[in-house]
Design an enzyme around this catalytic site. Structure first.
Site, PDB file in Angstrom:
ATOM      1  CB  ALA A 100      -0.914  -0.007   1.213  1.00 39.25           C
ATOM      2  CD  GLN A 102       2.953   6.880   4.033  1.00 38.07           C
ATOM      3  OE1 GLN A 102       3.900   6.463   4.708  1.00 38.07           O
ATOM      4  NE2 GLN A 102       3.058   7.964   3.276  1.00 38.07           N
ATOM      5  CB  SER A 103       4.125  -0.422   1.871  1.00 38.45           C
ATOM      6  OG  SER A 103       4.804  -1.632   2.139  1.00 38.45           O
ATOM      7  CG  ASN A 104       5.350   0.301   8.109  1.00 37.79           C
ATOM      8  OD1 ASN A 104       5.705   1.473   8.095  1.00 37.79           O
ATOM      9  ND2 ASN A 104       4.284  -0.115   8.780  1.00 37.79           N
ATOM     10  CB  ALA A 106       7.398  -0.472   0.134  1.00 36.98           C
TER      11      ALA A 106
END
Length: 365
Positions: A100, A102-104, A106
């Site tokens: 998503a 705000q992917s942690n 990623a």
């Protein structure tokens, strides 16, 4: 004849010794798999005594997987230790993953790729429809780019697996050697990171003389919970494991976790048998959807920031924390002594939600 309390302590010590022995055996099994050191491990296990006092339930602890070190830390680092090692073993020079906005996951993948001299392509799916510049440009998105990753965006509902495979084909045609990591790093290779965490936590608690009654954490793409289920089952631990869902309905969430836990046990090669009874997910705290703030999450984050000096994220760990607090108040943990909350990190995402917390003195743009 020994007094009852002496016998109880003797039996507890025997059980502890047996658990430690099983942990050592599990460590030997895990050593078969390639792994690259990325995290600061073991992570701390700390009491949250102010929160415990406020809630009036069992003593609450926090397992600080926000302190894994890689790009401000988080749970994905443990998974990436195995995934990136597998990528290197297969000769990859480029990593592809998705998440998503705000992917942690990623962010930590971009950091791991940078550390290991690999290219990184991040595909971000718009799951919230937000047009807030802070959400779409700041927080984890800024850090993705700061780590040198190529970031591209996709609309909500896109088949992200197909998108990654298409990108991998293009990169291969250009002479690259891509390696695809699924969202959240959630496959049997990545889940080994939380098999190892289960072992680490039990050994850590035993070393402190702490008997953990329950372990609570946020659950989304299922890799963290599946790894914990597999690990705790392998060492025959009696810890009550509870995932607080952040995305899917309960039946779907538990189904995903059970499936991946079974595949993880098979990949690990242990004789442990995972059953549906090992998988528990409470999905009452998701709210309107993944990444969409809830009042309970906001209250929980503010409470922990103001009482324990801890920061959680609004998408994942914050909703898990909301579940822990609410269930404690409702008596879910009555009769037990010590409950651990697994802090999966992600505070960088707070900068994508500045207006959500309605803080005094904050100037909206």
């Amino acid at each position: 004849m020994a007094a009852p309390d002496t016998l109880a302590k003797h039996h507890e010590r025997d059980a502890s010794d047996l658990e430690v022995s099983r942990c050592k055996h599990l460590a030997i099994q895990l050593a078969k798999f390639p792994r690259v050191a990325l995290g600061h491990l073991p992570t701390p296990l700390e009491p949250m005594d102010r929160l415990s006092e406020l809630l009036g339930g069992p003593r609450l602890w926090v397992k600080r997987d926000d302190c894994t070190g890689l790009s401000s830390g988080g749970n994905k680092t443990r998974k990436l230790e195995y995934l990136m090692a597998d990528a290197r073993a297969k000769g990859a020079d480029t990593i592809i993953t998705q998440g998503a906005t705000q992917s942690n996951h990623a962010r930590q993948t971009a950091a791991a790729a940078a550390k290991l001299r690999m290219g990184c392509h991040i595909l971000l799916e718009d799951r919230t429809g937000s047009s807030d510049p802070s959400y779409i440009m700041s927080g984890n998105v800024l850090l993705d780019r700061l780590h040198g990753a190529t970031v591209s965006k996709r609309g909500g509902g896109t088949d992200m697996t197909a998108e990654m495979e298409a990108l991998a084909a293009t990169l291969s045609d250009d002479g690259k050697k891509p390696y695809i990591i699924p969202g959240g790093g959630s496959n049997p290779i990545g889940a080994l990171g939380y098999v190892n965490c289960a072992r680490e936590l039990v050994e850590q608690a035993n070393g402190m003389g702490l008997h953990i009654d329950a372990l609570v954490h946020a659950t989304g793409s299922s890799g963290t919970q599946a790894g914990l289920v597999a690990g705790l089952t392998a060492i025959q631990s009696d810890i009550h494991l509870l995932g607080i869902g952040v995305r899917a309905p309960q039946e779907k969430q538990e189904g995903m976790v059970f499936d991946l836990a079974q595949r993880t046990v098979s990949h690990l090669g242990t004789t442990a048998e995972v059953t549906p009874s090992h998988v528990r997910a409470n999905c009452d705290y998701v709210g309107a959807g993944y990444g969409v703030p809830t009042d309970g999450m906001v209250s929980a984050l503010k409470l922990l920031a103001e009482t324990e000096g801890l920061l959680f994220d609004p998408v994942y760990s914050g909703k898990g924390l909301d579940g822990l607090i609410d269930l404690t108040r409702k008596g879910y943990f009555d009769g037990v002594s010590d409950v651990v909350f697994l802090h999966t990190g992600g505070s960088a995402a707070l900068f994508g939600y500045p207006e959500t917390f309605n803080l005094p003195g904050y100037m909206a743009h």
